[in-house]
Design an enzyme around this catalytic site. Structure first.
Site, PDB file in Angstrom:
ATOM      1  N   TRP A 102      60.281  54.683  45.830  1.00  0.00           N
ATOM      2  CA  TRP A 102      61.067  54.677  44.586  1.00  0.00           C
ATOM      3  C   TRP A 102      61.688  56.042  44.334  1.00  0.00           C
ATOM      4  O   TRP A 102      62.830  56.144  43.897  1.00  0.00           O
ATOM      5  CB  TRP A 102      60.207  54.221  43.408  1.00  0.00           C
ATOM      6  CG  TRP A 102      59.705  52.821  43.559  1.00  0.00           C
ATOM      7  CD1 TRP A 102      58.413  52.399  43.604  1.00  0.00           C
ATOM      8  CD2 TRP A 102      60.500  51.629  43.713  1.00  0.00           C
ATOM      9  NE1 TRP A 102      58.348  51.048  43.772  1.00  0.00           N
ATOM     10  CE2 TRP A 102      59.610  50.549  43.842  1.00  0.00           C
ATOM     11  CE3 TRP A 102      61.874  51.384  43.752  1.00  0.00           C
ATOM     12  CZ2 TRP A 102      60.048  49.230  44.002  1.00  0.00           C
ATOM     13  CZ3 TRP A 102      62.313  50.066  43.917  1.00  0.00           C
ATOM     14  CH2 TRP A 102      61.409  49.015  44.042  1.00  0.00           C
ATOM     15  N   ASP A 174      59.879  58.683  36.364  1.00  0.00           N
ATOM     16  CA  ASP A 174      59.752  57.234  36.471  1.00  0.00           C
ATOM     17  C   ASP A 174      58.279  56.926  36.230  1.00  0.00           C
ATOM     18  O   ASP A 174      57.420  57.306  37.034  1.00  0.00           O
ATOM     19  CB  ASP A 174      60.188  56.804  37.880  1.00  0.00           C
ATOM     20  CG  ASP A 174      60.037  55.303  38.126  1.00  0.00           C
ATOM     21  OD1 ASP A 174      59.489  54.595  37.274  1.00  0.00           O
ATOM     22  OD2 ASP A 174      60.479  54.849  39.215  1.00  0.00           O
ATOM     23  N   LYS A 198      55.372  45.898  34.931  1.00  0.00           N
ATOM     24  CA  LYS A 198      54.057  46.338  35.411  1.00  0.00           C
ATOM     25  C   LYS A 198      53.047  46.381  34.261  1.00  0.00           C
ATOM     26  O   LYS A 198      52.005  45.772  34.352  1.00  0.00           O
ATOM     27  CB  LYS A 198      54.147  47.705  36.084  1.00  0.00           C
ATOM     28  CG  LYS A 198      54.634  47.699  37.527  1.00  0.00           C
ATOM     29  CD  LYS A 198      56.102  47.429  37.718  1.00  0.00           C
ATOM     30  CE  LYS A 198      56.520  47.278  39.157  1.00  0.00           C
ATOM     31  NZ  LYS A 198      57.552  48.217  39.587  1.00  0.00           N
TER      32      LYS A 198
HETATM   33  C1  LIG Z   1      58.648  48.516  40.384  1.00  0.00           C
HETATM   34  C2  LIG Z   1      59.125  49.904  40.368  1.00  0.00           C
HETATM   35  C3  LIG Z   1      60.493  50.231  40.417  1.00  0.00           C
HETATM   36  C4  LIG Z   1      61.582  49.190  40.547  1.00  0.00           C
HETATM   37  O1  LIG Z   1      61.715  48.468  39.399  1.00  0.00           O
HETATM   38  P1  LIG Z   1      62.870  47.387  39.189  1.00  0.00           P
HETATM   39  O2  LIG Z   1      62.696  47.054  37.748  1.00  0.00           O
HETATM   40  O3  LIG Z   1      62.587  46.264  40.129  1.00  0.00           O
HETATM   41  O4  LIG Z   1      64.170  48.050  39.465  1.00  0.00           O
HETATM   42  C5  LIG Z   1      60.843  51.560  40.356  1.00  0.00           C
HETATM   43  N1  LIG Z   1      59.920  52.519  40.255  1.00  0.00           N
HETATM   44  C6  LIG Z   1      58.607  52.244  40.227  1.00  0.00           C
HETATM   45  C7  LIG Z   1      57.622  53.353  40.124  1.00  0.00           C
HETATM   46  C8  LIG Z   1      58.174  50.931  40.278  1.00  0.00           C
HETATM   47  O5  LIG Z   1      56.853  50.651  40.242  1.00  0.00           O
END
Ligand SMILES: *Cc1c(COP(=O)(O)O)cnc(C)c1O
Length: 363
Positions: A102, A174, A198
């Site tokens: 990511w 993030d 999540k």
């Molecule tokens: C799941 C995840 C993403 C991607 O998320 P989307 O909503 O599918 O774009 C990005 N960063 C992290 C840390 C994630 O766990």
């Protein structure tokens, strides 16, 4: 009815009491005669839901008043472009720490807009640790410094102490897979953001928490829908927000505040759950965790047997026993147990018991 223990990395489990409440209110939300899904986002009833969700998030996360909360769409992945478009507006430079897929995707997207530097990476050991950072390598005039706090695929997480001190350069994180898992000092960051699927609710909602002074400097080419200012000025109602996902997020926040007792308690609960699993991994002769001890995530726990056939057998048999989605990410192999907020301790106990039994049967 029977429910499984779902160890998916996302979308993932939601608290059962939240699902029950949503079911109770499905046909008639609090006497309105409608489902929240059917409601105008401009109605008074819906305005109370989105306002309530924001107020609860501010309360639970103790978000300082000089930060805006935005309810957006496009997933965490859209932020990979929104961040440079809105924030890379001074030197045109930014620093990134590459701790997994990511972070790498964010870095690659950012590089389309300006000069991005990877100041550290843990790619050399399949992202199994959080790399040490040397502030002398940081770009002094960077527009921002970017990290992915919890690395969902690889199961690593920054501790408070590992967070870089970036001085006057805004730290952007993030926090998709660790938001609401423990208290977080938001004032250390210029911006944090998370896809909801999540720890917050269903997919379709992305929450951005951003310091006010960082809003309002987007590049001219920024699409209107990608401009933080547009969403801030319109209370996340420039267009139709993901209304139902916001409603579920509000129920999840009520669960954290009223049933769990806030983020300190959430953290204790998560530590207790993770300890059960890590202690077992450290004592097992068959199963090993793949992450260095100082970098272990409370949310995502990858592990292997060292034998691909045995891994496949484990995934198959655990699934048949009602412990689902334990297959690891294809880049790590083996297994991964995602034990987000909504995974009850009983689920982790059931997993450890199953692992013990599997180990005894397959010696
Ligand atoms: C799941 C995840 C993403 C991607 O998320 P989307 O909503 O599918 O774009 C990005 N960063 C992290 C840390 C994630 O766990």
């Amino acid at each position: 009815m029977s429910r499984v223990y779902n160890f998916s990395a996302g979308p993932s489990m939601l608290p059962e009491s939240v699902l029950r409440k949503a079911a109770d209110e499905m046909l008639d939300y609090q006497g309105s005669g409608q489902s929240v899904m059917e409601m105008s986002h401009r109605s008074k009833t819906y305005q109370a839901i989105i306002d309530g969700c924001e107020a609860l998030l501010r309360e639970v996360m103790q978000i300082p008043d000089n930060y805006k909360v935005l309810f957006l769409q496009g997933g965490a992945s859209s932020q990979f472009a929104m961040i440079p478009l809105n924030l890379m507006n001074g030197s045109g430079k930014a620093d990134y720490v590459i701790t997994g897929q990511w972070a790498k995707k964010a870095f690659q997207e950012g590089s389309r807009y300006g000069e991005c530097k990877a100041v550290a990476s843990s790619a050399d050991k399949t992202f199994s640790y959080i790399p040490a950072l040397d502030p002398s390598t940081f770009t002094k005039d960077a527009d921002y410094f970017y990290i992915c706090m919890n690395n969902t695929i690889y199961g690593t997480c920054y501790s408070e102490a590992q967070l870089p001190d970036t001085g006057s350069v805004p730290l952007i994180a993030d926090i998709s897979s660790c938001i609401l898992s423990a208290p977080l000092d938001v004032s250390k960051f210029g911006m944090v953001y998370a896809g909801a699927q999540k720890n917050m609710g269903p997919a379709g909602l992305t929450v951005v928490i951003i310091r006010e002074d960082l809003i309002g400097h987007a590049r001219d080419i920024t699409p209107t829908m990608f401009n933080y200012q547009i969403h801030a000025d319109n209370g996340s109602m420039y267009n139709t927000p993901p209304t139902y996902a916001i409603y579920i997020c509000k129920l999840v926040l009520e669960w954290i505040r009223d049933e769990i007792g806030g983020l300190e308690n959430m953290k204790k609960r998560n530590e207790e759950k993770a300890k059960l699993l890590y202690d077992f991994l450290d004592s097992s002769e068959m199963f090993q965790g793949t992450v260095e001890k100082g970098s272990r995530s409370l949310m995502n726990v990858p592990f292997v047997t060292g034998n691909e056939e045995l891994d496949a057998k484990f995934v198959k048999e655990s699934s048949a026993a009602g412990l689902i989605n334990l297959k690891g990410h294809r880049t790590v192999g083996g297994m991964r147990a995602s034990i987000y907020n909504a995974m009850p301790i009983e689920g982790v106990k059931a997993l450890v018991e199953f692992m013990k039994k599997f180990e005894a049967e397959n010696k």
